[in-house]
Every structure is written in C-alpha cells, then in structure tokens.
Design an enzyme around this catalytic site. Sequence first.
Site, PDB file in Angstrom:
ATOM      1  N   ASP A   1      -2.786  -0.041   0.284  1.00 53.42           N
ATOM      2  CA  ASP A   1      -3.970   0.747  -0.921  1.00 53.42           C
ATOM      3  C   ASP A   1      -3.553   2.438  -0.633  1.00 53.42           C
ATOM      4  OD1 ASP A   1      -6.689   2.432  -0.035  1.00 53.42           O
ATOM      5  OD2 ASP A   1      -6.036   3.507   1.116  1.00 53.42           O
TER       6      ASP A   1
ATOM      7  N   ASP B   1      -5.065   5.856  -1.344  1.00 52.73           N
ATOM      8  CA  ASP B   1      -4.446   7.424  -0.125  1.00 52.73           C
ATOM      9  C   ASP B   1      -4.747   7.529   1.444  1.00 52.73           C
ATOM     10  OD1 ASP B   1      -6.237   9.577  -2.056  1.00 52.73           O
ATOM     11  OD2 ASP B   1      -6.874   7.898  -2.748  1.00 52.73           O
TER      12      ASP B   1
ATOM     13  N   ASP C   1      -5.823   1.775   5.741  1.00 48.53           N
ATOM     14  CA  ASP C   1      -5.802   3.315   7.002  1.00 48.53           C
ATOM     15  C   ASP C   1      -7.109   3.300   7.282  1.00 48.53           C
ATOM     16  OD1 ASP C   1      -6.318   4.820   4.548  1.00 48.53           O
ATOM     17  OD2 ASP C   1      -5.896   5.935   5.482  1.00 48.53           O
TER      18      ASP C   1
END
Length: 222
Positions: free
Chosen positions: A7, A9, A167
């Site tokens: 991923d 950000d 995250d």
Amino acid sequence: MKAVLFDLDGTLIDTAADFVRIIQNMCREENKPVVDADTIRRQVSEGARAMVKLVYPELTTDDQTFLAHRQRFLDLYQQDLAVDTALFQGMETLLQDLEQRQIPWGIVTNKPRHLTELLLKALQLDERCAVLVCPEDVKQAKPHPEPMFLAAKQIDIAPEHIIYVGDHPRDIDAGRSANMITILAAYGYLPPDAKDNLQAWQANKIVHNVQQLHDEICTYLC
C-alpha cells in the site's frame, strides 16, 4: 514468495506531515479550531473526503460547498505533495535488498493515479516500481481483490507467490481475498476503530516497524 506489493500512504511512504500542514493551514484560514496532528494522521488512509471533513464537520460530503473545499484541498496537496513526505525509516534499505535479490516490488493503492505518479516521481521511485495499480485501473478498488489480481497479472507472478503489505483493514482483506501473504504494517495510519484488535484483521503477520517488516519478508524469501 516471488514479489512484494505495498500500500502507499502509511505503509511504503510517510505522507502524514504534508496532510497535517495543509489541513491545519486550512483551519487557520477559516478561523476554525486547528485539528491536532494525531487526528489527521489517523484519517490519512481514508482519503480526501475524510481529510476535509476534519475541517468542515458540519457539511455533508455531497454538499457543493464541501466538494469545493475538497477540490481546494486536492489542489493544495498537488502543489506541495512531497515537502515533508519520505519513505518510512528503513524502507530504502528494504527496497534495495529486494532489488538486489531481483525480487520485483510494486504498489497497489486507492490513491488517485495522477497524485500517486507525481509523488513517486518526486521521491524518485517511479522507475524502480515494477507495477502500480490505482483505483482508475479497476472497476472495484480495495477491499475488493481486483487490484491485487491485476498487479499479479502485470508482473506475471501468481498471487499466492506475492506478499502484500498494508496498514488498513481493506488492504489485508484485499490481499487475503487474492490468496496473497498479508503483512499488517502497524506502524502506519491505523483507523481508530480497528487498531485495538489487530489480530481480528487476520493478517499472516503483524509488524510494528520497518525493520520487523524487513525481517519478516526475508523469512518468506529465504
């Protein structure tokens, strides 16, 4: 394992500082209470609407005034999208290790492509990244597994031979649905309502810093 996908950000790069700067400046310009940095950081993974909602909680997200503020936020972000943004500490070492092992790495993100490409170019990652999948490339974004399958197809590696690191619960859900090995980056921008029970995400592994991530990836590669 033959490839690693990230991923963007909160997993590969730490973009929060630039979002904090922009949102807090918008608060000051509107004479509104300045949102604290931790609150902003927790909303980064939720996208532009969530960012702007922090400044204008009284507006609905389909209100024309809200949409105008959202566009202004996006314009401000695009103008200075990598002032304080950088790879998470230790991530450059991890990427170099993957490259030395000739293990392709790539990105599957829900961030719009034009912003992602500008960001990767600013950080000189654009030519190192083996694959980039953004929402515009698929009919259904994460948590649907379609972006994961597309990334796997583009690098010609079966999903079950790929590690996905994220995250957010949608990252882990997408990776699991695609039969990838999933690693939860608990150092990232965890949603407040999901961070208290990380085991419930059902990731294969949980890491709390990039060094742990590096170590876990190595166990799968060796």
